[in-house]
Enzyme design. Structure first.
Site, PDB file in Angstrom:
ATOM      1  CG  HIS A  51       7.243  10.086 -24.369  1.00  0.00           C
ATOM      2  ND1 HIS A  51       5.764  10.128 -23.997  1.00  0.00           N
ATOM      3  CD2 HIS A  51       7.536  11.159 -23.563  1.00  0.00           C
ATOM      4  CE1 HIS A  51       5.552  11.155 -23.688  1.00  0.00           C
ATOM      5  NE2 HIS A  51       6.323  11.781 -23.229  1.00  0.00           N
ATOM      6  CG  HIS A  53       2.565  14.752 -23.846  1.00  0.00           C
ATOM      7  ND1 HIS A  53       3.234  16.061 -24.344  1.00  0.00           N
ATOM      8  CD2 HIS A  53       3.346  13.727 -22.937  1.00  0.00           C
ATOM      9  CE1 HIS A  53       4.150  15.676 -23.794  1.00  0.00           C
ATOM     10  NE2 HIS A  53       4.255  14.175 -23.352  1.00  0.00           N
ATOM     11  CG  HIS A  99       0.378   9.459 -25.154  1.00  0.00           C
ATOM     12  ND1 HIS A  99      -0.076  10.047 -23.695  1.00  0.00           N
ATOM     13  CD2 HIS A  99       1.986   9.730 -24.883  1.00  0.00           C
ATOM     14  CE1 HIS A  99       0.880  10.543 -22.766  1.00  0.00           C
ATOM     15  NE2 HIS A  99       1.686   9.723 -23.678  1.00  0.00           N
ATOM     16  CD  GLU A 140       7.931  15.609 -22.652  1.00  0.00           C
ATOM     17  OE1 GLU A 140       7.490  16.692 -22.620  1.00  0.00           O
ATOM     18  OE2 GLU A 140       7.805  14.457 -22.778  1.00  0.00           O
ATOM     19  NE  ARG A 191       1.522  17.147 -13.137  1.00  0.00           N
ATOM     20  CZ  ARG A 191       2.046  15.966 -12.109  1.00  0.00           C
ATOM     21  NH1 ARG A 191       1.238  16.192 -10.993  1.00  0.00           N
ATOM     22  NH2 ARG A 191       3.144  14.891 -12.573  1.00  0.00           N
ATOM     23  CE  LYS A 236       0.024  13.503 -14.790  1.00  0.00           C
ATOM     24  NZ  LYS A 236      -0.071  14.104 -16.308  1.00  0.00           N
ATOM     25  CE  LYS A 248       6.696  17.834 -14.426  1.00  0.00           C
ATOM     26  NZ  LYS A 248       6.653  15.793 -15.587  1.00  0.00           N
ATOM     27  CG  ASN A 253      -0.723  15.711 -20.963  1.00  0.00           C
ATOM     28  OD1 ASN A 253       0.072  15.525 -20.691  1.00  0.00           O
ATOM     29  ND2 ASN A 253      -2.194  15.836 -19.547  1.00  0.00           N
ATOM     30  NE  ARG A 312      -4.077  -2.331   2.314  1.00  0.00           N
ATOM     31  CZ  ARG A 312      -3.695  -3.560   3.111  1.00  0.00           C
ATOM     32  NH1 ARG A 312      -3.028  -3.062   4.130  1.00  0.00           N
ATOM     33  NH2 ARG A 312      -4.518  -3.619   3.150  1.00  0.00           N
ATOM     34  CD  GLU A 323      -3.174  16.147 -16.420  1.00  0.00           C
ATOM     35  OE1 GLU A 323      -1.564  15.583 -16.185  1.00  0.00           O
ATOM     36  OE2 GLU A 323      -3.704  15.337 -17.371  1.00  0.00           O
TER      37      GLU A 323
HETATM   38  N1  LIG Z   1       5.747  10.376 -15.522  1.00  0.00           N
HETATM   39  C1  LIG Z   1       5.806  11.044 -16.216  1.00  0.00           C
HETATM   40  O1  LIG Z   1       5.690  12.400 -15.461  1.00  0.00           O
HETATM   41  C2  LIG Z   1       6.732  10.872 -17.143  1.00  0.00           C
HETATM   42  C3  LIG Z   1       6.682  12.034 -18.622  1.00  0.00           C
HETATM   43  C4  LIG Z   1       7.407  12.083 -19.378  1.00  0.00           C
HETATM   44  C5  LIG Z   1       7.298  11.114 -19.792  1.00  0.00           C
HETATM   45  N2  LIG Z   1       7.184   9.815 -18.906  1.00  0.00           N
HETATM   46  C6  LIG Z   1       7.860   7.938 -19.517  1.00  0.00           C
HETATM   47  O2  LIG Z   1       9.030   8.798 -19.604  1.00  0.00           O
HETATM   48  C7  LIG Z   1       9.177   7.044 -20.771  1.00  0.00           C
HETATM   49  C8  LIG Z   1      10.655   7.483 -21.920  1.00  0.00           C
HETATM   50  O3  LIG Z   1      11.418   7.916 -21.536  1.00  0.00           O
HETATM   51  P1  LIG Z   1      12.648   8.017 -21.559  1.00  0.00           P
HETATM   52  O4  LIG Z   1      13.150   8.588 -22.703  1.00  0.00           O
HETATM   53  O5  LIG Z   1      13.666   8.429 -20.491  1.00  0.00           O
HETATM   54  O6  LIG Z   1      13.076   6.268 -22.187  1.00  0.00           O
HETATM   55  P2  LIG Z   1      13.468   5.187 -20.894  1.00  0.00           P
HETATM   56  O7  LIG Z   1      13.143   5.151 -19.922  1.00  0.00           O
HETATM   57  O8  LIG Z   1      13.382   3.944 -22.241  1.00  0.00           O
HETATM   58  O9  LIG Z   1      15.526   5.717 -21.701  1.00  0.00           O
HETATM   59  C9  LIG Z   1      15.959   5.009 -22.516  1.00  0.00           C
HETATM   60  C10 LIG Z   1      17.183   4.746 -23.213  1.00  0.00           C
HETATM   61  O10 LIG Z   1      18.116   5.199 -22.444  1.00  0.00           O
HETATM   62  C11 LIG Z   1      18.796   4.055 -22.169  1.00  0.00           C
HETATM   63  N3  LIG Z   1      20.202   4.891 -20.694  1.00  0.00           N
HETATM   64  C12 LIG Z   1      19.206   5.266 -19.994  1.00  0.00           C
HETATM   65  N4  LIG Z   1      20.211   6.315 -19.032  1.00  0.00           N
HETATM   66  C13 LIG Z   1      20.956   5.922 -19.887  1.00  0.00           C
HETATM   67  C14 LIG Z   1      22.475   7.033 -19.752  1.00  0.00           C
HETATM   68  N5  LIG Z   1      22.525   7.752 -18.624  1.00  0.00           N
HETATM   69  N6  LIG Z   1      23.069   6.730 -20.590  1.00  0.00           N
HETATM   70  C15 LIG Z   1      23.028   5.368 -22.014  1.00  0.00           C
HETATM   71  N7  LIG Z   1      21.577   4.682 -21.451  1.00  0.00           N
HETATM   72  C16 LIG Z   1      21.014   4.656 -20.694  1.00  0.00           C
HETATM   73  C17 LIG Z   1      18.183   3.584 -21.203  1.00  0.00           C
HETATM   74  O11 LIG Z   1      18.623   2.092 -21.456  1.00  0.00           O
HETATM   75  C18 LIG Z   1      17.367   3.406 -22.246  1.00  0.00           C
HETATM   76  O12 LIG Z   1      17.466   2.012 -23.349  1.00  0.00           O
HETATM   77  C19 LIG Z   1       8.293   6.562 -21.650  1.00  0.00           C
HETATM   78  O13 LIG Z   1       7.688   5.927 -21.287  1.00  0.00           O
HETATM   79  C20 LIG Z   1       7.540   8.204 -21.079  1.00  0.00           C
HETATM   80  O14 LIG Z   1       5.257   7.209 -20.727  1.00  0.00           O
HETATM   81  C21 LIG Z   1       7.113   9.422 -17.838  1.00  0.00           C
HETATM   82 ZN   LIG Z   2       6.223  13.466 -22.484  1.00  0.00          ZN
END
Ligand SMILES: NC(=O)c1ccc[n+]([C@@H]2O[C@H](COP(=O)([O-])OP(=O)(O)OC[C@H]3O[C@@H](n4cnc5c(N)ncnc54)[C@H](O)[C@@H]3O)[C@@H](O)[C@H]2O)c1
Ligand SMILES: [Zn+2]
Length: 362
Positions: free
Chosen positions: A264, A247, A251, A184, A240, A142, A226, A244, A120, A236
């Site tokens: 992304h 997005h 998406h 972003e 907030r 999120k 942010k 998006n 929980r 949101e």
């Molecule tokens: N929670 C939120 O508010 C929010 C906001 C924006 C995006 N997201 C989510 O985030 C995700 C995208 O995140 P991302 O772009 O970080 O992608 P990711 O987490 O897939 O990382 C990208 C790639 O880089 C590699 N990597 C990470 N750090 C590294 C480093 N320092 N050196 C070498 N390789 C490295 C990872 O293993 C992966 O292969 C999506 O799923 C998206 O929906 C969430």
């Molecule tokens: Zn995003």
């Protein structure tokens, strides 16, 4: 090191930004209720930073349970979540064990959701390692996994206790991933910070060359934006949603081409251009603003043309969007550069026309 605070009353938390922070175990330990942590990462980050960070924590007296999942957006699902739970149970993690996510947005979203529901809710700390996670996903609480029919369909709002941004981690980030994070960053300028947008136009080349000064400023300014938005509207219900921007289309692109084919940030870049063009079509933005947004994204090496899915397929994909309310598509539009708003009654025909002419030159 700069420290910002996300203001959420008694759940307020610090964002530390600077080089070399992975060696400072105290930044994490001071936020942990007990000297036990589950370090969640993937197979790529584990050898780069996970093992090293685990050793830093162990040297400081923390018992570390290591949890490793496969790498990729396609693994942001129930199977990975279950694997995390299995390893938490096997590692005898309890309610005061802190889950630490070290990785990009995928790991942060997965580990954060695991922290929200394991027993929980257990303490959670974000140690982001991609630019996208530094400027966006690690801040704000999120968390989610994907469903085959839609991104982030299952999740929870769950704030971390701290966000530790070690800017040195960007040294190993592939170029394409770096550019995805810039999408972003551009978003903050477009929706609420015109001066930052102008700064980006002047400094984009230095930023893409990972000049430490430009990079530090861009990360800090993004986190300030942010943190402000999250502090005002955690769940949101209002402002907030403006984060998006791009997005709804983005998406749809990510899901439509198959998770992982477009990053992304890439999908968001092409999505922002579509949203800007929709804004122009509805009489809000002028041509030169649309051009400025696309030009900046192009200079960052990002795609500005959405993939060639049929208009019907786009509509089908967008109908799953979380911004759908009462069956109506809502869009974040730009009134002008630096000012976004939520439009609840966008005519379907305008969206159709925008999608039908999606190539930039059209
Ligand atoms: N929670 C939120 O508010 C929010 C906001 C924006 C995006 N997201 C989510 O985030 C995700 C995208 O995140 P991302 O772009 O970080 O992608 P990711 O987490 O897939 O990382 C990208 C790639 O880089 C590699 N990597 C990470 N750090 C590294 C480093 N320092 N050196 C070498 N390789 C490295 C990872 O293993 C992966 O292969 C999506 O799923 C998206 O929906 C969430
Ligand atoms: Zn995003």
């Amino acid at each position: 090191m700069w420290t910002l605070t996300v203001q959420l009353g008694d759940r307020s938390y610090p964002i530390h930004i600077g080089p070399g922070l992975l060696d400072q175990a105290d930044l994490v330990v001071e936020r942990m209720p007990q000297m036990t942590a589950a370090l969640v990462t993937n197979t790529t980050i584990e050898p780069l930073y996970g093992l090293r960070f685990s050793a830093v924590l162990e040297a400081r007296g923390v018992r570390v349970v290591r949890v490793v999942v496969p790498d990729g957006e396609g693994y942001k699902n129930w199977e990975s979540l279950n694997r995390i739970f299995d390893l938490l149970v096997a590692g005898r993690c309890e309610r005061r064990t802190t889950i630490i996510a070290i990785g990009g947005g995928v790991i942060g979203d997965l580990a954060g959701f695991a922290a929200a529901v394991y027993q929980r809710g257990v303490p959670f700390i974000q140690v982001p390692t991609t630019l996208l996670a530094h400027v966006d996903s690690a801040v704000g609480g999120k968390t989610a996994i994907n469903h085959p029919s839609g991104k982030n369909m299952i999740g929870a709002f769950y704030q971390p206790r701290a966000v530790i941004i070690d800017t040195d981690t960007l040294e190993t980030l592939p170029k394409r991933e770096f550019a995805a994070g810039v999408a972003e960053i551009v978003k903050y300028g477009a929706i609420r910070d015109e001066a930052f947008f102008e700064w980006l136009e002047q400094h984009i080349d230095g930023l893409m060359a990972r000049d430490p000064t430009a990079l530090g400023y861009a990360i800090e300014r993004s986190c300030v934006n942010k943190a402000e938005v999250v502090g005002q509207d955690e769940r949101e219900t209002g402002e907030r949603a403006l984060l998006n921007f791009g997005h709804t289309f983005g998406h749809a692109i990510e899901t439509g081409v198959g998770y992982g084919a477009w990053l992304h940030g890439e999908a968001v870049a092409a999505g922002m251009v579509l949203a800007a063009r929709l804004s122009r079509r509805l009489g809000y933005l002028n041509d030169s603003d649309v051009t400025r947004i696309a030009a900046l994204l192009l200079r960052a090496g990002l795609p500005v043309d959405a993939p060639e899915l049929s208009v019907e397929r786009y509509f089908e994909l967008m109908s799953h969007d979380k911004k759908v309310e009462g069956g109506r598509l809502r869009f974040i539009l730009l009134r002008r550069l630096g000012e976004a708003f939520l439009a609840a009654d966008v005519p379907g025909s305008a969206v159709e026309e925008t999608l039908a002419q999606r190539a930039m030159h059209a």
